[in-house]
Scaffold this active site. Structure first.
Site, short mmCIF file in Angstrom:
data_model
loop_
_atom_site.label_atom_id
_atom_site.label_comp_id
_atom_site.label_asym_id
_atom_site.label_seq_id
_atom_site.Cartn_x
_atom_site.Cartn_y
_atom_site.Cartn_z
N TYR A 1 -28.01 -32.51 -13.20
CA TYR A 1 -28.76 -31.60 -14.06
C TYR A 1 -28.00 -31.45 -15.38
O TYR A 1 -26.77 -31.39 -15.40
CB TYR A 1 -28.88 -30.21 -13.41
N ASP B 1 -38.03 -25.27 -11.71
CA ASP B 1 -38.72 -24.03 -12.06
C ASP B 1 -39.70 -24.23 -13.20
O ASP B 1 -39.72 -25.27 -13.86
CB ASP B 1 -37.70 -22.96 -12.47
#
Length: 372
Positions: free
Chosen positions: A212, A143
């Site tokens: 992540y 994002d």
């Protein structure tokens, strides 16, 4: 007098400027990948979360992988007999500071020159270098404001580059790119055997899992130098409880209530989107001096899924959401793993009132492959 004009086509030839390769510490070196020099031999690969052979081959993981492939229109899956495969496929690692970019994926935004994406910048410099359009495919999307250390990409060229050409290409690309994007470990992608046929390596389909990390600070005040890579939690936080809450996400669950824009994308595509994902491991790591990191080892993530997991966990830890509510959202009845039948969806994203954690704390640390 005689005037001699020398024209040099920078974009169509390898150019080595008279200075050393990029070196020195970088914001990306905050964690275990040393960026003293952008060369693959200096990168420490994060450890792979343990996955048994059984878990690798279960129906949930296989269907999840198939869904990721089907959902990405940029995916390529041609065998070596196809016309496209006559080009040479290259692969590379990419690291970037996502602060100034509108995410990874190229987007069509007319009349907005400031709408820049990481994929778009990479395609631009590769196309300039080879004087023709060059498209890239990434292992996953990030994002706006999200960073990456070990993103993986693929791109095809009609030219076969030798080892020296590849080193020069890697260096020239980094000279052409902004300083907040770096390319490293460029090499020729190997062939892979699947279902009795040889296929070209794929940044998406060849991946085994991803790591992540989400970073935050619990001090009274946070250093301004961390403001683009870490989030400040300005209320008292029970770290032990936070670690326990995060463990609820481990396993295979329906993450519809922890993803974004699912219903809108389903309406746009006219098909259902599987929201069943597998999280292999979640670790809350203390980095010292009030700094913490949450590591998520997973197969694949939905839009804003990792940030929603962090945001919901923080809300529970702050007492703004009941822990049982989080568990209910996670263990709802939904689509069957093999997509052969469906039941009524109990919860969606609108039933989860928590906000996703801010993007600047999130980094795609690594995409794992068998030999890359």
């Amino acid at each position: 007098s005689l005037i001699v004009i020398l024209l040099i086509n920078v974009s169509s030839s390898f150019v080595l400027v008279g200075r050393n390769h990029p070196s020195g510490q970088h914001w990306l070196s905050e964690r275990r990948l040393p960026f003293h020099h952008f060369h693959h031999s200096n990168f420490a690969k994060p450890r792979l979360a343990f996955i048994s052979k059984k878990s690798k081959t279960n129906s949930n993981a296989l269907n999840e992988r198939k869904q990721e492939i089907d959902n990405d229109q940029n995916s390529e899956d041609e065998d070596i007999t196809s016309e496209k495969s006559q080009n040479v496929r290259y692969r590379a690692r990419v690291a970037y500071d996502g602060t100034k970019y509108s995410g990874w994926q190229v987007q069509s935004v007319p009349n907005n020159p400031n709408h820049r994406t990481v994929q778009g910048e990479l395609q631009k410099v590769l196309s300039r270098r080879f004087q023709k359009p060059v498209s890239i495919v990434g292992a996953g999307r990030t994002d706006s404001g999200v960073h990456a250390r070990g993103q993986a990409i693929q791109f095809d060229l009609s030219t076969h580059l030798n080892e020296n050409n590849i080193k020069e290409l890697e260096y020239s690309l980094n000279q052409m790119l902004e300083k907040d994007i770096r390319v490293w470990d460029v090499n020729v992608a190997p062939l892979e055997e699947r279902d009795g046929a040889n296929y070209r390596w794929s940044a998406m389909k060849s991946a085994n899992q991803k790591l992540y990390s989400y970073r935050f600070c619990t001090n009274h005040a946070m250093s301004p130098t961390m403001r683009y890579t870490r989030v400040h939690i300005d209320v008292p936080l029970d770290i032990d409880r936070m670690a326990g809450i995060l463990k609820h996400f481990e396993g295979t669950h329906d993450f519809r209530a922890f993803s974004g824009a699912i219903e809108a994308n389903e309406k746009k595509r006219g098909t259902n989107i599987s929201t069943i994902k597998t999280v292999y491991k979640v670790d809350l790591v203390e980095e010292g001096y009030g700094l913490y990191r949450v590591d998520f080892y997973l197969k694949g993530a939905l839009y804003k899924m990792v940030r929603n997991m962090v945001g919901s966990s923080l809300e529970v830890c702050k007492g703004r959401m009941e822990e049982q509510r989080l568990i209910d959202l996670l263990h709802q009845k939904s689509s069957c793993a093999d997509n052969s039948a469906t039941t009524a969806i109990v919860f969606s994203r609108k039933d989860n009132r928590t906000k996703p954690a801010p993007p600047e704390g999130l980094t795609l640390e690594w995409v794992y492959y068998d030999n890359f």
